[in-house]
Design a protein around this motif. Structure first.
Motif, PDB file in Angstrom:
ATOM      1  N   ARG A  11      -5.207   0.377  -1.484  1.00  0.00           N
ATOM      2  CA  ARG A  11      -4.971   0.592  -2.708  1.00  0.00           C
ATOM      3  C   ARG A  11      -3.601   0.592  -3.102  1.00  0.00           C
ATOM      4  O   ARG A  11      -2.822   0.789  -2.167  1.00  0.00           O
ATOM      5  N   ASP A  71      -2.459   2.259  -6.045  1.00  0.00           N
ATOM      6  CA  ASP A  71      -2.306   3.107  -7.153  1.00  0.00           C
ATOM      7  C   ASP A  71      -1.690   4.605  -6.930  1.00  0.00           C
ATOM      8  O   ASP A  71      -1.637   5.435  -7.773  1.00  0.00           O
ATOM      9  N   TYR A 114       0.772  -3.719  -6.110  1.00  0.00           N
ATOM     10  CA  TYR A 114      -0.241  -4.729  -5.738  1.00  0.00           C
ATOM     11  C   TYR A 114       0.538  -6.180  -5.673  1.00  0.00           C
ATOM     12  O   TYR A 114       0.058  -6.445  -4.388  1.00  0.00           O
ATOM     13  N   HIS A 119       0.904  -1.174   0.267  1.00  0.00           N
ATOM     14  CA  HIS A 119      -0.019  -0.065  -0.023  1.00  0.00           C
ATOM     15  C   HIS A 119       1.076   1.187   0.118  1.00  0.00           C
ATOM     16  O   HIS A 119       0.722   2.330  -0.716  1.00  0.00           O
TER      17      HIS A 119
END
Length: 216
Positions: free
Chosen positions: A162, A164, A170, A134
């Motif tokens: 998240r 991004d 990820y 994250h």
């Protein structure tokens, strides 16, 4: 002898700030003071606690924006996160403007945390586990005696953090969850950065992102 806690939702993001304490000594820590410090201080006063330290899971605004103010009011040290999140803390004033948060100053933690560290709180001890993905410097706090963990934004009931944002990843996050959290035990109850508590076992069965069946 045990660790007690109260979750205090703060900021427009309803971030789960936690007041945690040793029930024998009444020495307390605040985990992720993102803002709304009057609510946090009210818990400390109501429970008759002595604030001893501020613990941070990671450097995002909704988790740290109240840190400098709370440190100035209380004089207690700021502990965590891992130093890889320094850039987030340095950007805090600009991020507050960007997201419409009240102005907040950046700060220097009194102690960065590394994987395998421990944090004492009265007669209780929390284990520190580095869980990047994250953010690169995210850590969680684990109390083995009560199978209880504060996991910030790594894992939620039915979801994951998240990836991004800058320096999120990820695959790294999935590895942190499956390789660093799951071995702690299915019976571990976790307090996430947002939303209701769950257990690692429940998420291994039903979380679409990290359930065991998704990797078979």
């Amino acid at each position: 002898m045990a660790l007690a806690y109260r979750v205090v939702p703060v900021t427009p993001f309803q971030q789960n700030c936690s007041v945690i304490w040793c029930d024998q000594t009444l020495k307390a820590a605040v985990v992720d003071p993102g803002g709304d410090l009057d609510r946090v201080m009210a818990v400390l006063e109501k429970e008759g606690l002595t604030l001893e330290k501020i613990l941070l899971t990671h450097g995002h605004v909704d988790h740290v924006a109240g840190t400098d103010e709370l440190k100035r009011k209380s004089g207690v040290p700021v502990i965590g996160p891992h130093q890889a999140d320094l850039f987030w803390i340095q950007m805090l004033p600009d991020i507050c403007k960007q997201y419409g948060f009240p102005p907040a100053l950046s700060f220097a933690p009194d102690q960065w945390l590394n994987d395998g560290d421990s944090v004492a709180l009265g007669n209780e001890t929390l284990e520190v586990i580095h869980t990047p993905g994250h953010t690169p410097g995210h850590v969680i706090f684990f109390h083995p005696g009560q199978s209880l963990a504060w996991v910030g934004d790594v894992l939620f009931q039915g979801s994951i953090g998240r990836t991004d944002f800058p320096q999120g990843d990820y695959d790294t996050l999935i590895s942190s969850i499956r390789e660093r959290l799951w071995p702690l035990g299915e019976g571990v109850t976790f307090v996430p950065g947002h939303g209701p508590n769950s257990t690692f076992g429940q998420e291994r069965r039903s979380n679409p992102f990290v359930a065991d069946q998704a990797f078979q």
